[in-house]
Motif scaffolding. Structure first.
Motif, short mmCIF file in Angstrom:
data_model
loop_
_atom_site.label_atom_id
_atom_site.label_comp_id
_atom_site.label_asym_id
_atom_site.label_seq_id
_atom_site.Cartn_x
_atom_site.Cartn_y
_atom_site.Cartn_z
N VAL A 12 -58.01 46.92 -47.78
CA VAL A 12 -56.83 46.47 -47.03
C VAL A 12 -55.92 45.71 -47.99
O VAL A 12 -56.34 44.73 -48.62
CB VAL A 12 -57.22 45.56 -45.84
CG1 VAL A 12 -55.97 45.06 -45.14
CG2 VAL A 12 -58.12 46.33 -44.86
N ILE A 14 -52.63 43.37 -48.30
CA ILE A 14 -51.91 42.45 -47.43
C ILE A 14 -50.47 42.33 -47.90
O ILE A 14 -50.20 41.91 -49.03
CB ILE A 14 -52.57 41.05 -47.41
CG1 ILE A 14 -54.05 41.18 -46.99
CG2 ILE A 14 -51.82 40.12 -46.46
CD1 ILE A 14 -54.25 41.76 -45.61
N PRO A 20 -51.58 43.91 -42.48
CA PRO A 20 -52.67 44.59 -43.19
C PRO A 20 -52.38 46.09 -43.33
O PRO A 20 -52.08 46.77 -42.35
CB PRO A 20 -53.87 44.36 -42.26
CG PRO A 20 -53.27 44.25 -40.90
CD PRO A 20 -51.90 43.64 -41.07
N ARG A 72 -47.09 50.51 -42.48
CA ARG A 72 -47.20 49.67 -41.27
C ARG A 72 -46.86 50.48 -40.03
O ARG A 72 -46.01 51.36 -40.04
CB ARG A 72 -46.30 48.45 -41.38
CG ARG A 72 -44.82 48.75 -41.41
CD ARG A 72 -43.99 47.48 -41.59
NE ARG A 72 -44.44 46.73 -42.75
CZ ARG A 72 -44.73 45.42 -42.72
NH1 ARG A 72 -44.54 44.71 -41.62
NH2 ARG A 72 -45.16 44.81 -43.80
N SER A 77 -53.57 51.48 -40.36
CA SER A 77 -52.85 50.23 -40.57
C SER A 77 -52.40 49.63 -39.25
O SER A 77 -52.49 48.42 -39.02
CB SER A 77 -51.63 50.45 -41.49
OG SER A 77 -52.06 50.80 -42.80
N ALA A 80 -55.32 48.16 -37.52
CA ALA A 80 -55.75 46.90 -38.13
C ALA A 80 -54.81 45.75 -37.78
O ALA A 80 -55.09 44.60 -38.11
CB ALA A 80 -55.83 47.05 -39.65
N ALA A 82 -51.12 45.96 -38.24
CA ALA A 82 -49.81 46.00 -38.89
C ALA A 82 -48.76 46.46 -37.88
O ALA A 82 -48.89 47.54 -37.30
CB ALA A 82 -49.82 46.95 -40.09
#
Length: 226
Positions: A12, A14, A20, A72, A77, A80, A82
């Motif tokens: 991942v 950042i 993420p 994103r 993503s 997670a 984003a």
């Protein structure tokens, strides 16, 4: 080696706003370059792993350390956490720097790093620092697409003079038996090579050869080299 059999790691990255961004790493035993594969925001990451051999398989066999990432608001993503992009600027200023930095860190040793973007995923990287080459694919080559099967257009982008761009275009065209032309990529002042034709039985080999020919990093300013 196949994508399924190679070592796959999930990481991942950042972004600066804490979003993420999920990326998978396919490790190559003796890599000579690294490629960051990024899907169009409207497409699925699986297009890089579809078929036997897949795009990932081809690149691994050609000596590439391969990273498959999602922007994103897309796929893993998004799952997670984003958020969706507010505009293309989020991809350019937040996602691309984070993914490039993560890929460079994970490579461990200095390798040429290239961004291979599908459709809109190439535009966001055209003015990015830290990349040695940028390739944009209108469609990702799949098994059975070459040799008269309607090979997709390939947009190859790097910082160079017009004269060099024409020379590179001619060389790539000769490699894959296709027509080629050069053009400027707007305000980014990067030179694009459009390769179009059916004759590429192995388009990934042609792409990798081209990447190796332009492995010198593009200046962070995006200025064309003399």
């Amino acid at each position: 080696m196949t994508a399924a059999a190679s070592a796959i790691e999930r990481h991942v990255a950042i972004a600066r706003d804490a979003a993420p961004l999920v990326m998978a790493r396919f490790a190559c035993r003796q890599p000579v370059r690294a490629c960051l594969l990024v899907s169009d925001p409207g497409a699925d990451r699986s297009l890089w792993m579809h078929g036997t051999p897949s795009a990932v398989d081809h690149l691994l066999n050609l000596g590439c350390e391969v990273f498959v990432a999602e922007l994103r608001g897309c796929g893993l993503s998004a799952a997670a956490g984003a958020p969706a992009a507010r505009g293309a600027g989020d991809y350019t200023t937040l996602d691309v720097p984070a993914l490039v930095a993560a890929a460079r860190r994970l490579c461990g040793t200095p390798l040429p790093l290239h961004w291979i973007g599908h459709r809109r995923a190439v535009a966001v990287a055209l003015s990015a620092a830290g990349l040695d080459g940028v390739v944009g694919l209108d469609a990702v080559p799949q098994p059975g697409m070459g040799s008269g099967g309607g090979e997709p257009a390939v947009l190859l982008v790097h910082g160079a003079s017009d004269a060099r761009a024409r020379k590179d275009a001619d060389r790539v065209a000769a490699m894959i038996g296709a027509r080629a032309c050069a053009r400027q990529q707007g305000a980014s002042r990067r030179t694009g090579l459009i390769v179009d034709g059916d004759a590429a039985a192995s388009p990934w080999s042609a792409v990798v050869r081209w990447l190796d020919s332009v492995a010198a990093p593009v200046p962070a300013s995006g200025a064309i080299a003399a």
